[in-house]
Enzyme design. Structure first.
Site, PDB file in Angstrom:
ATOM      1  N   GLU A 283     -13.887  71.829  -5.964  1.00 16.21           N
ATOM      2  CA  GLU A 283     -15.180  72.311  -6.436  1.00 16.21           C
ATOM      3  C   GLU A 283     -16.247  72.112  -5.362  1.00 16.21           C
ATOM      4  O   GLU A 283     -17.135  72.948  -5.193  1.00 16.21           O
ATOM      5  CB  GLU A 283     -15.548  71.548  -7.723  1.00 16.21           C
ATOM      6  CG  GLU A 283     -16.449  72.312  -8.649  1.00 16.21           C
ATOM      7  CD  GLU A 283     -16.510  71.696 -10.048  1.00 16.21           C
ATOM      8  OE1 GLU A 283     -15.493  71.138 -10.527  1.00 16.21           O
ATOM      9  OE2 GLU A 283     -17.579  71.760 -10.658  1.00 16.21           O
TER      10      GLU A 283
ATOM     11  N   GLU B 149     -15.706  74.718  -2.793  1.00  7.97           N
ATOM     12  CA  GLU B 149     -16.204  75.993  -3.327  1.00  7.97           C
ATOM     13  C   GLU B 149     -17.727  76.061  -3.198  1.00  7.97           C
ATOM     14  O   GLU B 149     -18.286  77.088  -2.809  1.00  7.97           O
ATOM     15  CB  GLU B 149     -15.774  76.116  -4.795  1.00  7.97           C
ATOM     16  CG  GLU B 149     -16.155  77.445  -5.434  1.00  7.97           C
ATOM     17  CD  GLU B 149     -15.825  77.500  -6.931  1.00  7.97           C
ATOM     18  OE1 GLU B 149     -15.170  76.558  -7.451  1.00  7.97           O
ATOM     19  OE2 GLU B 149     -16.246  78.476  -7.578  1.00  7.97           O
TER      20      GLU B 149
ATOM     21  N   CYS C 153     -15.515  71.601 -15.766  1.00 13.81           N
ATOM     22  CA  CYS C 153     -14.477  70.687 -16.256  1.00 13.81           C
ATOM     23  C   CYS C 153     -14.612  70.386 -17.737  1.00 13.81           C
ATOM     24  O   CYS C 153     -13.727  69.783 -18.324  1.00 13.81           O
ATOM     25  CB  CYS C 153     -14.457  69.407 -15.448  1.00 13.81           C
ATOM     26  SG  CYS C 153     -16.083  68.807 -15.083  1.00 13.81           S
TER      27      CYS C 153
ATOM     28  N   SER D 163     -17.816  77.340 -11.608  1.00 16.99           N
ATOM     29  CA  SER D 163     -16.799  77.060 -10.592  1.00 16.99           C
ATOM     30  C   SER D 163     -15.459  77.567 -11.092  1.00 16.99           C
ATOM     31  O   SER D 163     -15.111  77.402 -12.257  1.00 16.99           O
ATOM     32  CB  SER D 163     -16.720  75.556 -10.346  1.00 16.99           C
ATOM     33  OG  SER D 163     -15.515  75.253  -9.677  1.00 16.99           O
TER      34      SER D 163
ATOM     35  N   LYS E 199     -10.239  70.120 -25.338  1.00 16.55           N
ATOM     36  CA  LYS E 199      -9.116  70.142 -24.401  1.00 16.55           C
ATOM     37  C   LYS E 199      -7.873  70.726 -25.068  1.00 16.55           C
ATOM     38  O   LYS E 199      -6.987  71.240 -24.400  1.00 16.55           O
ATOM     39  CB  LYS E 199      -8.817  68.724 -23.920  1.00 16.55           C
ATOM     40  CG  LYS E 199      -9.887  68.159 -22.993  1.00 16.55           C
ATOM     41  CD  LYS E 199      -9.707  68.640 -21.578  1.00 16.55           C
ATOM     42  CE  LYS E 199     -10.889  68.244 -20.709  1.00 16.55           C
ATOM     43  NZ  LYS E 199     -10.947  69.033 -19.472  1.00 16.55           N
TER      44      LYS E 199
ATOM     45  N   GLU F 279      -8.317  74.289 -24.665  1.00 17.35           N
ATOM     46  CA  GLU F 279      -8.181  74.648 -23.256  1.00 17.35           C
ATOM     47  C   GLU F 279      -6.715  74.769 -22.854  1.00 17.35           C
ATOM     48  O   GLU F 279      -6.316  75.723 -22.191  1.00 17.35           O
ATOM     49  CB  GLU F 279      -8.869  73.586 -22.380  1.00 17.35           C
ATOM     50  CG  GLU F 279      -8.832  73.910 -20.898  1.00 17.35           C
ATOM     51  CD  GLU F 279      -9.435  72.807 -20.034  1.00 17.35           C
ATOM     52  OE1 GLU F 279      -9.245  71.622 -20.364  1.00 17.35           O
ATOM     53  OE2 GLU F 279     -10.093  73.138 -19.038  1.00 17.35           O
TER      54      GLU F 279
ATOM     55  N   CYS G  41     -18.034  62.947 -21.400  1.00 13.43           N
ATOM     56  CA  CYS G  41     -16.750  62.801 -22.116  1.00 13.43           C
ATOM     57  C   CYS G  41     -16.666  61.509 -22.911  1.00 13.43           C
ATOM     58  O   CYS G  41     -15.972  61.445 -23.922  1.00 13.43           O
ATOM     59  CB  CYS G  41     -15.609  62.825 -21.123  1.00 13.43           C
ATOM     60  SG  CYS G  41     -15.646  64.286 -20.095  1.00 13.43           S
TER      61      CYS G  41
END
Ligand SMILES: Cc1cc2nc3c(=O)[nH]c(=O)nc-3n(C[C@H](O)[C@H](O)[C@H](O)COP(=O)(O)O)c2cc1C
Ligand code: SF4
Ligand code: SF4
Ligand code: SF4
Ligand code: SF4
Ligand code: FES
Lengths: 642, 410
Positions: free
Chosen positions: A313, A316, A339, A359, A398, A401, A569
């Protein structure tokens, strides 16, 4: 007031009356300097004007039962469990919703109060279909606790013997069982006011009222971002995560399967709470032992791919900056972190026109899966079809995901199951293990060595801090400690909803080997000022996005970290229940002290990461293979539902 | 005498005998007020002793004073014309025949508290009145009784808009009304804070009943002493009553506060009544033996709904009707009201079947007490009233029944 207690108060969309109470001046001699004397159950106390009776009672160490109240949420005053007798008032008053503006005398458990509370409980139970021993909130349910406290030994007004609603299991993340709903509306307030997503609402009046999604559609078909914050605030078992533990056990029990566990940073800071420990005690290494005892073949640290995420990242970002500054080409800046899968789904729904800013780097969880079923499988000569990847996450999003159709870049489903902290707690208990008693053990190689930077991913601001540690060192060639004491970038820490920092690039060094294939020199960065921001909780993300849309200060940023969950998180929807501002702060403390304990605290110094680039991703960060395995794309979804 | 349809579907004469509203010189109250200081207007209202005519009976002068004292440059006056209580139709009559007086009262309230904007929250079913009311407002604007510098008084600006109600009974509760105006579900708020402090859009707001505002204009016209001279010490002035049910001459009546039920029954031709339901569904059921009691805040308070129950009426059926109304109308926010009304209704069904034990009946009465004490708003707090008073006063009639047909089980 500390930041953690004002969180969310400035973005509230709640009806006026449900926000903080506005209180005029009182003209009473006892109220000197805005303090009012009150008497509660014979004890006296001075409180600031506007303090609720409930807050005052806590200060006096008295317990007033609550059900619809939650420290994170605006006041509702609907369950009426917290009623108390205020002298001179005809009716009982809800302690959670009564701001003290005059000297008052309160009785918290008079006959009327006890009778009312018992009736209210009995009325709730008369509409509550569920058996505690078959409920995932058994022993951690506010309704059950109240029933015990008030000595409910029979159902005065009856009890349903048949379910009244069908389960909604459509979502990968959240299961809704309205049979257990007590209509406290915490989930609604969480979703619309705390998170500003607005998936849930009440439909119907009176006994017909019911918490519904838009047009009562399945949760999977509405704009739910799967953050699970509502689960975390539900007092009962009406909301829970979609639990795959049976499948995980089955994989463990299958001798042909190689079951690999990766553990994210936040669960280790929270799982102790499942075993009765106070919040803020990390059990990282005890948990490793427990996972092995449960039968997982390997236990890895998600921090490894968190470090990898930072490299990818960060690279990037540098590429985007170069494109803008050197090549003078149009490019989407600021870059947004990707993320947090709750945040990703949020932007897909609500700001799809900004997806180019996100990203393309996958989240650490998904990078891990892609590497396990390729690199790791190859190294260890295991057929990837026999590998089962389990991810321990603080997060319910998640689960969604890992079920995204695009997350199969290894040729297999990269991550098979996402487990929440709560679910692992349950598995560990099921195996008869008392986690805090276990000896410590380390992660398995080769993905065991992690850095402090990976750990702080768990706290809001952590991704940004980790990225900056790496970017600063890669660009200046100097230790970040030269610029920030102990490598701690303090302006990015804390719980304020939105934080902003400017980092001037005063000097540049040589381009390090790992990036030589992408950059010739850093001269174009010299003298630039890196503008970064951090937002957590989608309510604050919304504020930042609206500012960007309006061309405000955040549109000038280069890099912005977004986390769907308040606190990051560590406050995720898969973490132990309850979660409160104080609990989030304690978990953050645990994470930051673990960061300090690591000898390697920067992602690019992680030897395992260096090794992966040397051995496997040989065309370097953002190279061809890394693009195939470690990067992804997004789906514009929009907020209108078919 | 004109005739209009009442809620229960029967035809009633609108008014029986002349109302005092007709004898007040138009805009006299407003002209008097325009010459007074804000404090003096409020003092006049306070001196009259008037309490709110919407049911709760809060002293109007105190309410205006609190709103006047609140620090805010934006304030509102809201006229509560949601009239949803079963058996009331007096506000409709006032709006049809004396709307000028209501608007005058609102304008006076605006001057008194420092509001520039008034809102009439009109019951959905009364939308047919809207063209008439809009026309009156338009005329008042051209007469400089609304708008900027009203009656030439510098800085006295006030205008009124009409907003339609959303059909729920609970929207008549002042904070639910405000939520509804703000575009939210019509659900009552927590109080405190009260609307006089944090009302419409968060600004200080006076919510008054249609009748309260009309009397306020009369008080400014005729003086507080006139009003105070009528009625009792604690319940001053005149009051309109919507009288329906088993009597010869139902309709809207004006009586002084403190009139006894038997006097009232004599006036309307309902002397043989078995009981009178005072205050609509949320009120109390008064048995014949208590007809000497008076309609006054210190005895039996009422927003004006009087339902006469003749000798043939089945009291359990009455209780059932009212409870069905509340089960339907509860907003569902708070536990005691949402779930309690259902349990009381089930209890009435058990009684009708003769299957309710004394013990369970006592439990239900205790539950009724809980609902009165612990519900969030006036709806839930008053929903058990009719049930409780019927159980208390007509126990012989309701116990030991096996009326399966009435219970709908046959
Ligand atoms: C469920 C419920 C319904 C109500 N409906 C009305 C109504 O239709 N009209 C009205 O004037 N007041 C109604 N009220 C009373 C209002 O809340 C408020 O007290 C009143 O408008 C204040 O005006 P007043 O002081 O002039 O009486 C209702 C109250 C409750 C609890
Ligand atoms: S939600 Fe609570 S009370 Fe209901 S069944 Fe589950 S544990 Fe028991
Ligand atoms: S998971 Fe998050 S977005 Fe979905 S309903 Fe719950 S709070 Fe709302
Ligand atoms: S689902 Fe849970 S949080 Fe939502 S209203 Fe029901 S009990 Fe409360
Ligand atoms: S008492 Fe009834 S109407 Fe009032 S807030 Fe509670 S549920 Fe709604
Ligand atoms: S906790 Fe106060 S009303 Fe629910």
């Amino acid at each position: 007031m500390s930041e953690s207690t004002t969180f969310g108060k400035d973005v509230s969309r709640a009806p006026v009356s449900q926000r903080g109470h506005r209180v005029g001046p009182v003209d009473d001699s006892q109220a000197i300097g805005g303090q009012i004397s009150i008497e509660m159950d014979g004890k006296t106390l001075k409180v600031p004007i506007g303090t609720t009776i409930l807050e005052a009672s806590k200060e006096l160490g008295l317990r007033i039962p609550t059900l619809c109240h939650h420290e994170d949420l605006c006041v509702a005053g609907v369950c009426r469990m917290c009623v108390v007798e205020v002298e001179g008032q005809r009716t009982l008053q809800a302690a959670c919703a009564y701001p003290i503006t005059q000297p008052i005398k309160v009785k918290t458990h008079s006959r009327k109060v006890r009778q009312a509370r018992r009736h209210i409980l009995d009325l709730i139970l008369a509409n509550h279909y569920g058996e505690c021993y078959a409920c995932n909130r058994n022993n951690n349910c506010e309704l059950q606790t109240l029933a015990k406290e008030y000595g409910v030994d029979f159902f005065r007004f009856g009890h349903p013997t048949e379910p009244m609603f069908e389960l909604d299991t459509s979502s990968h993340s959240v299961v809704r069982d309205m049979n257990k709903c007590v209509l406290c509306r915490r989930c609604i307030r969480t979703c619309i006011d705390f998170q500003e997503v607005g998936v849930l609402e009440v439909q119907g009046r009176g006994a017909e009222s019911k918490v519904v999604t838009f047009m009562d559609k399945p949760l999977a078909e509405v704009v739910c971002i799967n953050c699970g914050q509502c689960i975390n605030r539900c007092p009962t078992g009406a909301l829970r995560a979609n639990d795959p533990t049976d499948d995980v056990w089955a994989a463990i029990d299958d001798p042909t399967k190689h079951v690999v566990m990766q553990t994210a940073p936040s669960p280790r800071a929270g799982i102790g709470e499942c075993f009765g420990l106070p919040p803020g005690r990390a059990l990282t290494f005890e948990m490793n032992t427990a996972l092995r005892q449960c039968g997982f073949d390997k236990v890895f640290d998600t921090n490894f791919t968190a470090d990898l995420t930072i490299i990818e990242e960060g690279t990037e970002l540098l590429l985007r900056l170069k494109k803008a500054l050197v090549d003078k080409q149009p490019v989407a800046i600021p870059q947004f972190t990707s993320c947090s899968p709750g945040w990703v789904k949020y932007i897909e729904h609500f700001y799809p026109e900004y997806l180019a800013h996100l990203s393309s780097a996958k989240s650490p969880q998904q990078m891990f899966g892609a590497l396990i079923k390729t690199y790791y499988a190859h190294l260890n000569k295991i057929d990837p079809k026999d590998i089962v990847c389990v991810a321990l996450m603080p997060c319910s999003a998640k689960k969604f995901e890992c079920n995204r159709p695009e997350m199969c870049d290894s040729g297999y489903k990269d991550i098979d199951y996402g487990l929440t902290t709560r679910e692992l707690g349950k598995m560990i208990s099921e195996a008869g293990i008392n986690l805090p008693d276990l000896p410590k053990s380390d992660f398995d190689d080769p993905f065991g060595t992690a850095t402090g930077s990976g750990v702080i991913f768990g706290a809001t601001g952590g991704v940004m801090e980790a990225a900056l540690r790496t970017v600063i060192e890669l660009v200046t060639g100097k230790k970040v400690e030269n610029f920030f004491d102990h490598a701690e970038i303090i302006p990015l820490r804390g719980f304020e909803g939105i934080r902003y920092a400017e980092i001037p690039v005063k000097e540049v060094g040589p381009v390090p080997g790992i990036l030589k294939h992408l950059f010739e020199d850093w001269s174009w960065l010299k003298g630039a000022t890196l503008k970064v921001a951090v937002a957590h909780g989608t309510a604050y993300a919304k504020k930042v996005m609206d500012d960007i849309r309006a061309g405000g200060k955040f549109s000038e940023c280069h890099f912005i970290e977004f986390m769907a969950c308040p606190g990051g998180c560590l406050g995720g929807g898969g973490q132990p229940i309850p979660t409160s501002p104080a609990i989030r702060a304690a978990r953050a403390q645990a994470i930051y002290s673990e960061d300090r304990a690591y000898s390697v605290r920067k992602s690019h110094e992680n030897p395992a990461v260096v090794k992966v680039y040397n051995e496997f991703l040989t065309d370097g960060p953002c190279g061809h293979l890394s693009h195939k395995l470690l990067h992804t794309h997004y789906t514009p979804r929009g907020k209108f539902i078919a | 005498m004109s005739a209009t349809q009442n809620k229960t579907g029967g035809m009633h004469p609108t008014t029986t005998g002349p109302l005092s509203f007709g004898s007040v010189k138009p805009n006299q109250g407003l002209q008097n007020a325009a010459k007074k200081s804000r404090a003096d207007i409020i003092a006049e209202i306070s001196a009259s002793g008037m309490k709110g005519r919407g049911g709760a009976g809060f002293p109007t002068g105190v309410k205006w004073n609190l709103a006047a004292a609140a620090q805010d440059s934006t304030k509102y006056v809201i006229c509560n014309a949601d009239e949803g209580e079963p058996g009331t139709f007096k506000d409709r009559v006032i709006l049809s025949e004396y709307s000028d007086l209501v608007f005058e009262g609102m304008t006076i309230a605006g001057l008194a508290i420092g509001a520039r904007q008034g809102i009439v929250y009109l019951r959905g079913e009364y939308s047919y009145l809207r063209p008439l009311l809009e026309a009156v407002l338009e005329r008042r604007r051209t007469q400089e009784l609304l708008g900027e510098s009203i009656l030439g008084r510098e800085g006295f600006s006030f205008d009124i808009t009409i907003r339609m109600g959303s059909g729920a009974y609970v929207c008549g509760e002042e904070t639910a009304l405000i939520e509804s105006l703000e575009g939210q579900r019509g659900e009552p708020r927590n109080r405190p804070p009260f609307p006089v402090d944090t009302g419409y859009m968060g600004h200080p707001t006076v919510v008054n009943n249609v009748e309260t505002l009309a009397w306020a204009a009369c008080i400014l016209a005729k003086g507080a002493a006139w009003f105070k001279g009528i009625g009792t010490d604690k319940s001053t002035g005149l009051k309109l009553f919507s009288i329906s049910g088993d009597c010869e001459r139902p309709g809207v009546y004006e009586f002084p506060m403190g009139i006894s039920i038997s006097e009232l029954l004599r006036e309307v031709g309902g002397e043989d009544a078995k009981a009178v339901q005072v205050g609509g569904a949320s009120g109390h059921c008064v048995p014949a033996k208590s007809f000497a009691r008076t309609l006054a805040y210190e005895d039996i308070p009422t927003g004006g709904s009087i339902i006469v129950l003749g000798p043939g009426r089945d009291m359990l059926g009455i209780a059932r009707n009212f409870l069905e109304f509340f089960v339907e109308e509860s907003c569902g926010q708070c536990t005691p009201c949402r779930a309690g009304t259902v349990k009381l209704l089930e209890g009435v069904e058990l009684l009708q079947e003769g299957r309710c034990s004394m013990k369970y009946l006592r439990e239900l009465c205790a539950l009724g007490e809980t609902m009165q004490l612990a519900s969030k708003c006036g709806l839930g707090q008053s929903s058990p009233n009719a049930f409780l008073s019927i159980v208390k006063e007509f126990q012989d009639e309701i116990m030991g029944r096996t009326d399966l047909a009435a219970a709908g089980k046959e």
